[in-house]
Design an enzyme around this catalytic site. Structure first.
Site, mmCIF file in Angstrom:
data_model
loop_
_atom_site.group_PDB
_atom_site.id
_atom_site.type_symbol
_atom_site.label_atom_id
_atom_site.label_comp_id
_atom_site.label_asym_id
_atom_site.label_seq_id
_atom_site.Cartn_x
_atom_site.Cartn_y
_atom_site.Cartn_z
ATOM 1 N N HIS A 158 0.808 -1.206 0.000
ATOM 2 C CA HIS A 158 0.000 0.000 0.000
ATOM 3 C C HIS A 158 0.848 1.266 0.000
ATOM 4 C CE1 HIS A 158 -4.237 -1.582 1.061
ATOM 5 N NE2 HIS A 158 -3.544 -2.513 0.429
ATOM 6 N N HIS A 210 -2.257 -12.214 -2.662
ATOM 7 C CA HIS A 210 -3.310 -12.900 -1.926
ATOM 8 C C HIS A 210 -2.961 -14.350 -1.594
ATOM 9 C CE1 HIS A 210 -6.432 -9.830 -3.642
ATOM 10 N NE2 HIS A 210 -5.557 -9.287 -2.803
#
Length: 724
Positions: free
Chosen positions: A96, A265
């Site tokens: 992020h 993920h």
């Protein structure tokens, strides 16, 4: 002195701290110069003599790596690690930080440690990352001046992947910290986090490429796309279209996009096991006793299995702490149906999942929990191109691992610029096309001989100065791309850009190329040296003798080392320094575009002012245009631009769009023409103050000296081989 009201408080209750904001808010249309002074050296606690790169080179990298590995499994009671490892949390933090990078203007990314400050530290998509940074605090304290927050935040995610079994591509240190929010980054026009509609960003939300530039996320407060679907409505194919566009806007192709999504993920989980209405405010709005921590959660323990971040709940894979192909197997082995998390978020869950394929609970591994997929995950299964890439990765796990490792390295290093800015023992040796590699140039030729030959070449001041400027102006301090080094102005696509006036450029190159070859210098050096000569001649024409500092050693890149598609993002849509504005880009204000370019070039407001004034009087406007050339002696580095700009014997007449005429007040005679990029130096109170300084009779030499200093800065912005 008036008496204070009895019992009245002598303080202004925050009014003073809001002063800088309120001053400009009175006049919202006024040009705001804050971005040219956003990282004032006075805000840096280390002082002007601190040299991070020098400090960094004494860092014990192996000890740091060992401490990071140890921290990864050192679960803290105040924020326990899922399944005993912080790998998932640290990867999300790093991702992020790096994922805010956008290729259109080079802004964002992990290169400055800006995740510590607003608005990023309080974005909804960054919930709980304040905890990740607090976990890193002891390591930052230990290594102190030798390790920036920016490097530490980026390094944490890479080490996290190593601890779960991925062979990473490498890591480079060298990111310098900032000490306040980055005011130059436009995150969007919305005034609401995750606004229900993103119409403000799109011409048509069903056509993702209509998202306003340079934005690269679908809603305010998100890194990429809404995990629940377009505007929160699940539709995997529509989401796939947005995923493709957002990743493209950070320089990733389809294969890299699938690899990053799947690899990101493969570990960790989402957290949504709480009532979102009960979650406390973000860090910037949290009460003072929280000491900068936000999103307090009163549900259960508030941590572990009760953690609340995105609102979605569950792991993607059966083994969320291991690097394996479990993501693909889970996605394609099962059919999926829409469901809701305990927090009410829309997510996909597998139909009739086998118990052995379920993920363990983060606190009790003997318990099994339901895995989930976001709408972005389902997009990989639904979109034909994404699905094809997934099957390719499923058939060759080693290939997937390699592509992911390279894409992760690109993600975390894209905003660092060329390899000459890489430090540390883990930096890979391989040259990658997106690094804009430049071969080492020769620094040991006879500069005096080269200078004499260029002076005798017959090139004009305007031709030499314009070519050098056009070569150097592509530099972006946001991601350290572009600049004169490499002489890519002679290569495609730069050689054909309208802004570079190909006919004039080809003439200059045809003259400089044989000189460079004869002397043994690079063409990049020849272009800059010629520009210096042009400025020196203009100063001489104004009665001032100067010798501009010149540092040889630039190299010449090859066409094979140039990514033509990505290089296209450096193309100037406007350049106020040469009064250029692309014809199909009429709505942008020239003065705002000038400010944007000045910031990317690392200029202060006074430097921008002196450069514009000097470029105008040297008569180097685009296509020989005369807007702003307020002088009767073009080609001389005089202060005429400023003297005539503030001369009240002239009046300024608006002729439509951003163009003006300058006429004599007495006779009405047309004297000059101008754009708003010229007149702003007389209308804006701050810029006028600088203009008045250079209009003074006693500052003619100062003007030349200041112009030369700013000119050299622009020419040397990309000399990472000399300056760090």
């Amino acid at each position: 002195m008036a008496e204070m009201n009895q019992g009245g408080c002598p303080f202004s209750h925050g009014a003073n701290t809001r002063m800088s904001e309120s001053v400009t808010s009175w006049w919202p249309e006024a040009l705001k110069l804050d971005i040219l002074a956003q990282h004032d050296t006075r805000t840096n606690p280390y002082g002007k003599d601190y040299d991070y790169i020098k400090e960094l080179q004494s860092l014990d990298f192996e000890a740091l790596h060992a401490d990071m590995v140890k921290l990864m499994h050192d679960s803290q009671s105040w924020w326990p690690a899922d399944w005993g490892t912080y790998a998932g949390l640290f990867v999300r933090m790093t991702w992020h930080a790096a994922g805010t990078y956008r290729i259109a203007d080079g802004r964002g990314g992990a290169g400055t440690g800006n995740q510590r400050f607003a608005p990023l530290n309080s974005w909804p998509d960054n919930a709980s990352l304040d905890k990740a940074r607090r976990l890193l605090s002891p390591i930052k304290q230990k290594y102190g001046n030798k390790l920036s927050w920016a490097d530490l935040i980026a390094f944490a995610g890479t080490v996290a992947y190593e601890t779960i079994g991925l062979k990473t591509f490498g890591f480079a240190f060298g990111r310098k910290d900032i000490w306040g929010p980055e005011k130059d980054i436009y995150w969007g026009a919305e005034n609401e986090w995750l606004a229900p509609s993103n119409k403000q960003r799109y011409g048509n939300v069903d056509k993702p490429d209509t998202m306003a530039n340079p934005l690269a996320a679908v809603q305010m407060g998100l890194i990429y796309v809404n995990p629940e679907g377009v505007n929160g409505q699940p539709d995997p194919q529509r989401t796939a279209d947005q995923v493709r566009e957002t990743f493209r806007r950070m320089g990733m192709n389809d294969e890299e996009t699938v690899a990053l999504t799947a690899g990101g993920h493969t570990l960790g989980k989402t957290h949504g096991n709480a009532d979102p209405k009960k979650i406390g405010p973000e860090p910037e709005a949290a009460p003072i006793e929280n000491q900068g921590l936000g999103w307090s959660n009163p549900t259960g323990s508030g941590v572990g299995r009760h953690t609340m971040t995105s609102g979605l709940e569950g792991a993607w894979t059966t083994n969320p702490t291991k690097w394996d192909d479990g993501y693909f197997r889970m996605l394609f082995d099962y059919e999926w149906t829409l469901s809701r998390s305990p927090a009410g978020a829309k997510q996909w869950v597998p139909i009739n999942i086998k118990e052995e394929d379920m993920a363990p609970d983060v606190e009790d591994r003997s318990m099994k929990t339901m895995p989930m997929m976001t709408d972005a995950d389902m997009a990989l299964k639904v979109d034909p191109k994404f699905r094809e890439i997934c099957h390719k990765f499923m058939a060759d796990f080693n290939y997937f691992s390699e592509i992911f490792a390279r894409a992760w390295f690109k993600l975390t290093h894209r905003d660092m610029g060329p390899k000459t800015r890489y430090y540390g023992p883990y930096a890979p040796k391989e040259d990658l096309i997106w690094q804009d590699t430049i071969p080492t140039g020769n620094a040991y030729y006879d500069v005096k001989t080269a200078k004499a030959k260029i002076e005798a070449s017959g090139l004009s001041i305007q031709e030499m100065v314009a070519t050098a400027w056009d070569s150097a102006r592509t530099f972006r301090g946001s991601d350290f791309r572009g600049g004169a080094n490499g002489a890519r102005i002679r290569l495609e696509p730069m050689r054909s850009w309208e802004a570079n006036e190909p006919k004039r450029l080809n003439k200059v190159l045809s003259v400089l190329e044989p000189i460079a070859k004869e002397v043994g210098m690079s063409l990049a050096d020849a272009i800059v040296l010629a520009g210096n000569i042009g400025v020196e001649q203009a100063a001489k024409n104004a009665g001032c003798i100067v010798e501009i500092p010149f540092t040889p050693g630039r190299g010449d890149a090859t066409q094979e080392q140039t990514d033509q598609q990505d290089m296209g993002y450096l193309q100037p849509l406007a350049d106020g320094f040469r009064n250029y504005q692309i014809r199909n880009f009429p709505d942008a204000k020239p003065e705002e575009m000038l400010l944007d370019r000045a910031q990317l070039l690392g200029l202060t407001a006074p430097q921008m002012t002196v450069l514009v004034g000097g470029m105008r009087v040297m008569d180097v406007n685009y296509a020989n245009g005369k807007d702003g050339v307020f002088t009767d002696k073009p080609g001389a580095l005089t202060t005429d631009f400023f003297r005539n700009l503030i001369n009240m014997n002239y009046k300024w007449v608006h002729k439509g769009d951003h163009h003006f005429e300058i006429r004599c007040r007495k006779t009405g005679e047309l004297k000059w023409t101008a754009t708003s990029a010229d007149l702003v130096f007389g209308s804006n109170s701050i810029l006028r103050a600088y203009a008045e300084v250079y209009a003074q009779d006693d500052n003619r030499e100062k003007f030349v000296q200041d112009f030369v200093e700013a000119w050299v800065k622009v020419m040397d912005n990309d000399r990472f081989d000399v300056y760090h």
